[in-house]
Design a protein around this motif. Structure first.
Motif, PDB file in Angstrom:
ATOM      1  N   MET A   1     -40.927  48.306   8.431  1.00 22.42           N
ATOM      2  CA  MET A   1     -41.710  48.136   9.665  1.00 22.42           C
ATOM      3  C   MET A   1     -42.741  47.041   9.466  1.00 22.42           C
ATOM      4  O   MET A   1     -43.392  46.980   8.433  1.00 22.42           O
ATOM      5  N   ALA A   2     -42.854  46.216  10.471  1.00 21.18           N
ATOM      6  CA  ALA A   2     -43.860  45.142  10.362  1.00 21.18           C
ATOM      7  C   ALA A   2     -44.503  44.942  11.721  1.00 21.18           C
ATOM      8  O   ALA A   2     -43.837  45.085  12.759  1.00 21.18           O
ATOM      9  N   GLU A   3     -45.805  44.645  11.683  1.00 21.50           N
ATOM     10  CA  GLU A   3     -46.481  44.394  12.952  1.00 21.50           C
ATOM     11  C   GLU A   3     -46.381  42.909  13.287  1.00 21.50           C
ATOM     12  O   GLU A   3     -46.811  42.052  12.506  1.00 21.50           O
ATOM     13  N   ILE A   4     -45.795  42.624  14.428  1.00 19.77           N
ATOM     14  CA  ILE A   4     -45.641  41.227  14.848  1.00 19.77           C
ATOM     15  C   ILE A   4     -46.684  40.952  15.914  1.00 19.77           C
ATOM     16  O   ILE A   4     -46.555  41.394  17.057  1.00 19.77           O
ATOM     17  N   LYS A   5     -47.732  40.249  15.536  1.00 19.94           N
ATOM     18  CA  LYS A   5     -48.839  39.973  16.476  1.00 19.94           C
ATOM     19  C   LYS A   5     -48.859  38.502  16.825  1.00 19.94           C
ATOM     20  O   LYS A   5     -48.633  37.643  15.963  1.00 19.94           O
ATOM     21  N   PHE A   6     -49.160  38.208  18.062  1.00 17.29           N
ATOM     22  CA  PHE A   6     -49.239  36.812  18.507  1.00 17.29           C
ATOM     23  C   PHE A   6     -50.705  36.389  18.633  1.00 17.29           C
ATOM     24  O   PHE A   6     -51.586  37.245  18.726  1.00 17.29           O
ATOM     25  N   PRO A   7     -50.968  35.088  18.623  1.00 16.25           N
ATOM     26  CA  PRO A   7     -52.368  34.635  18.702  1.00 16.25           C
ATOM     27  C   PRO A   7     -53.041  35.114  19.994  1.00 16.25           C
ATOM     28  O   PRO A   7     -52.368  35.265  21.023  1.00 16.25           O
ATOM     29  N   ASP A   8     -54.352  35.310  19.938  1.00 19.20           N
ATOM     30  CA  ASP A   8     -55.091  35.712  21.142  1.00 19.20           C
ATOM     31  C   ASP A   8     -54.835  34.700  22.244  1.00 19.20           C
ATOM     32  O   ASP A   8     -54.780  33.495  21.985  1.00 19.20           O
ATOM     33  N   GLY A   9     -54.698  35.185  23.446  1.00 23.40           N
ATOM     34  CA  GLY A   9     -54.509  34.288  24.590  1.00 23.40           C
ATOM     35  C   GLY A   9     -53.084  33.788  24.739  1.00 23.40           C
ATOM     36  O   GLY A   9     -52.805  32.961  25.612  1.00 23.40           O
ATOM     37  N   PHE A  10     -52.182  34.272  23.912  1.00 25.08           N
ATOM     38  CA  PHE A  10     -50.772  33.856  24.036  1.00 25.08           C
ATOM     39  C   PHE A  10     -50.291  34.215  25.444  1.00 25.08           C
ATOM     40  O   PHE A  10     -50.566  35.296  25.966  1.00 25.08           O
ATOM     41  N   LEU A  11     -49.585  33.281  26.066  1.00 20.65           N
ATOM     42  CA  LEU A  11     -49.190  33.470  27.469  1.00 20.65           C
ATOM     43  C   LEU A  11     -47.824  34.147  27.573  1.00 20.65           C
ATOM     44  O   LEU A  11     -46.790  33.522  27.335  1.00 20.65           O
ATOM     45  N   TRP A  12     -47.837  35.416  27.933  1.00 16.15           N
ATOM     46  CA  TRP A  12     -46.583  36.145  28.174  1.00 16.15           C
ATOM     47  C   TRP A  12     -46.256  36.017  29.644  1.00 16.15           C
ATOM     48  O   TRP A  12     -47.093  36.330  30.494  1.00 16.15           O
ATOM     49  N   GLY A  13     -45.069  35.572  29.947  1.00 18.43           N
ATOM     50  CA  GLY A  13     -44.793  35.361  31.362  1.00 18.43           C
ATOM     51  C   GLY A  13     -43.334  35.411  31.726  1.00 18.43           C
ATOM     52  O   GLY A  13     -42.463  35.811  30.937  1.00 18.43           O
ATOM     53  N   VAL A  14     -43.088  35.003  32.949  1.00 15.20           N
ATOM     54  CA  VAL A  14     -41.725  34.918  33.472  1.00 15.20           C
ATOM     55  C   VAL A  14     -41.572  33.630  34.259  1.00 15.20           C
ATOM     56  O   VAL A  14     -42.545  33.057  34.739  1.00 15.20           O
ATOM     57  N   SER A  15     -40.326  33.223  34.396  1.00 17.01           N
ATOM     58  CA  SER A  15     -40.009  31.960  35.033  1.00 17.01           C
ATOM     59  C   SER A  15     -39.054  32.213  36.199  1.00 17.01           C
ATOM     60  O   SER A  15     -38.165  33.066  36.104  1.00 17.01           O
ATOM     61  N   THR A  16     -39.241  31.453  37.275  1.00 18.71           N
ATOM     62  CA  THR A  16     -38.353  31.571  38.451  1.00 18.71           C
ATOM     63  C   THR A  16     -38.187  30.174  39.061  1.00 18.71           C
ATOM     64  O   THR A  16     -38.825  29.233  38.630  1.00 18.71           O
ATOM     65  N   ALA A  17     -37.348  30.068  40.081  1.00 23.87           N
ATOM     66  CA  ALA A  17     -37.231  28.810  40.820  1.00 23.87           C
ATOM     67  C   ALA A  17     -36.968  29.127  42.291  1.00 23.87           C
ATOM     68  O   ALA A  17     -36.258  30.085  42.613  1.00 23.87           O
ATOM     69  N   ALA A  18     -37.515  28.283  43.170  1.00 21.90           N
ATOM     70  CA  ALA A  18     -37.517  28.545  44.609  1.00 21.90           C
ATOM     71  C   ALA A  18     -36.136  28.909  45.160  1.00 21.90           C
ATOM     72  O   ALA A  18     -35.947  29.985  45.735  1.00 21.90           O
ATOM     73  N   HIS A  19     -35.183  28.011  44.973  1.00 24.34           N
ATOM     74  CA  HIS A  19     -33.892  28.214  45.629  1.00 24.34           C
ATOM     75  C   HIS A  19     -33.174  29.467  45.120  1.00 24.34           C
ATOM     76  O   HIS A  19     -32.330  30.033  45.807  1.00 24.34           O
ATOM     77  N   GLN A  20     -33.524  29.902  43.924  1.00 26.02           N
ATOM     78  CA  GLN A  20     -32.815  31.033  43.331  1.00 26.02           C
ATOM     79  C   GLN A  20     -33.333  32.389  43.808  1.00 26.02           C
ATOM     80  O   GLN A  20     -32.664  33.396  43.608  1.00 26.02           O
ATOM     81  N   ILE A  21     -34.536  32.392  44.401  1.00 24.70           N
ATOM     82  CA  ILE A  21     -35.081  33.692  44.821  1.00 24.70           C
ATOM     83  C   ILE A  21     -35.659  33.739  46.233  1.00 24.70           C
ATOM     84  O   ILE A  21     -35.691  34.799  46.843  1.00 24.70           O
ATOM     85  N   GLU A  22     -36.103  32.589  46.752  1.00 20.24           N
ATOM     86  CA  GLU A  22     -36.883  32.641  48.005  1.00 20.24           C
ATOM     87  C   GLU A  22     -36.093  33.166  49.197  1.00 20.24           C
ATOM     88  O   GLU A  22     -36.549  34.027  49.934  1.00 20.24           O
TER      89      GLU A  22
END
Ligand code: BGC
Length: 427
Positions: free
Chosen positions: A1-22
């Protein structure tokens, strides 16, 4: 087991595009879809390019009925995001996400040459404002593959005039939206992919198959990046501007053909990965990296052995995210993963694939590479271009009749990763 930590303020997000969802878009793609839906439905069959083994057939059975339906190929009402955007953003916030990538639909902003639609502009301004209210950093793409019909009619990206038209559109958006808002901007999405699919391989509109057109379009898209970059920076020198560039990991197979494979991999890397970066050098504040593919080259052709595969037959090889991040470190800029994901209707591999890929990202960070964020493709199931709606890329599934959103188990898992800024790796 290992703790995988990311730097403070790391941006976790998602990506989309207009024509594919609007939904409700009228552009060169929506026109093309209507003309080609029947053909695409007729041609749909087991995925021959990538998955020709028994697994290919099994995968195909999961999706065949949707893929054989003409309606699958019409973007139509999308997944209702143009109407439900507020709820979608709220859902992203509840998931603990801190970054949301979306694209501005040029055909909505400028439906006719020189005629700008204030209502459409207001919509995108509200999206940016709402993101900021919810503590989400907006990543705004200016060109995610769709053109207003008048642009297509003037010859699309083959005509140098389109770079001028794009410049005016970018200047308009910059003046109205770039201000002092802390946004990230992505001028062009995957220029090499759209140029190759639409002008070299003849798969996507306008379905040309010409080496010369392909090179011309790439040149114009590089110019488009530069005019877009300048338009935003002129208004807001502090804005973070780049494009989202797709990079594939080409791996030479260690067979008797190794020297040849190595050369082929180097050439592929040069043409497919590095080429566009070289054209826009000096006009990027960060590297926007889209990554999906791992290609083992043996005897000059792609010969992956590794499994499993996504529903599209793409080989799932999580280590390749690390390899591509390592490769773009040469540009000495912060790196943000602006897309990475898989079509996985059953949600069988998504959580595993994300975690395994993140291990590589963490490794890159530990080695000193300045990786600032990871935006998964995608928040919602969406319209996958000439494949239509059957490939399910969403962390969240969408019932297109009711437009009801349902978090897949992987969405819940990803949400935990985002909230904890990491995860416990159990091996
Ligand atoms: C594109 C997306 C697409 C995704 C999955 C990327 O190449 O930017 O629009 O849906 O890959 O194929």
């Amino acid at each position: 087991m290992a703790e995988i930590k990311f730097p403070d303020g790391f941006l976790w997000g998602v990506s989309t595009a207009a024509h594919q969802i609007e939904g409700g878009n009228y552009n060169d793609w929506s026109v093309w879809e209507k003309k080609n839906a029947q053909r695409l439905a007729n041609e749909a069959g087991p995925l021959k390019d990538y998955a020709n083994g028994p697994l290919g057939k099994k995968l195909w059975e999961i999706n065949a009925s949707e893929a054989k339906n003409i309606q699958n190929y019409i973007s139509g009402h999308g997944v209702g995001h143009y109407r439900l955007w507020k709820e979608d953003l709220k859902m992203a916030q509840k998931m603990g996400l801190k970054a949301f990538r979306f694209s501005i639909e040029w055909s909505r902003i400028e439906p006719k040459r020189g005629i700008y639609d204030e209502t459409a502009l207001k919509h995108y301004r509200q999206v940016i404002n709402e993101c900021q209210k919810l503590g989400i950093v907006p990543f705004v793409s200016l060109f995610h593959w769709t053109n207003p019909v008048w642009v297509a009619e003037q010859g699309g990206w083959l005509n140098p005039q389109t770079v001028k038209s794009f410049k005016l559109y970018c200047e308009y958006i910059a003046k109205k939206l770039a201000g002092r808002r802390p946004c990230y901007w992505l001028v062009v999405n995957e220029p090499e992919v759209i140029a190759a699919q639409a002008y070299l391989l003849g798969e996507w509109p306008p379905q040309e198959k010409s080496f010369i057109s392909w090179r011309k379009v790439l040149k114009h898209l590089a110019q488009a990046h530069i005019v877009g970059y300048k338009a935003i920076k002129d208004v807001n020198p502090n804005a973070q501007v780049s494009s989202a560039i797709n990079n594939t990991y080409f791996e030479p197979a260690k067979t008797v053909l190794y020297p040849f494979n190595k050369l082929a991999a180097l050439l592929a890397d040069q043409f497919m990965n590095k080429n566009f970066f070289a054209k826009i050098k000096g006009h990027m504040d960060f590297v926007g990296l889209n990554h999906y593919m791992h290609c083992v080259i043996n005897g000059g052709i792609f010969k992956n052995k590794n499994e499993p595969r996504s529903d599209l037959g793409w080989y799932l090889y999580p280590q390749s995210l690390y390899k591509t991040v390592q490769a773009v470190a040469r540009y000495n800029l912060p790196v943000i993963i602006t897309e990475h994901g898989l079509a996985d209707k059953r949600d069988k591999y998504r959580d595993w694939f994300i975690r395994q890929s993140l291990l590589g990202l963490k490794q890159a960070i530990s080695e000193g590479i300045d990786v600032r964020g990871y935006l998964h493709w995608s928040l919602l199931d969406n319209f996958e271009w000439d494949k239509g709606y059957w490939p399910k890329f969403g962390l969240v599934s969408v019932d297109r009749k009711t437009m009801k959103r349902t978090l897949r188990p992987s969405a819940k898992a990803y949400s935990q990763i985002a909230k904890n800024n990491g995860f416990i790796y159990k091996g």
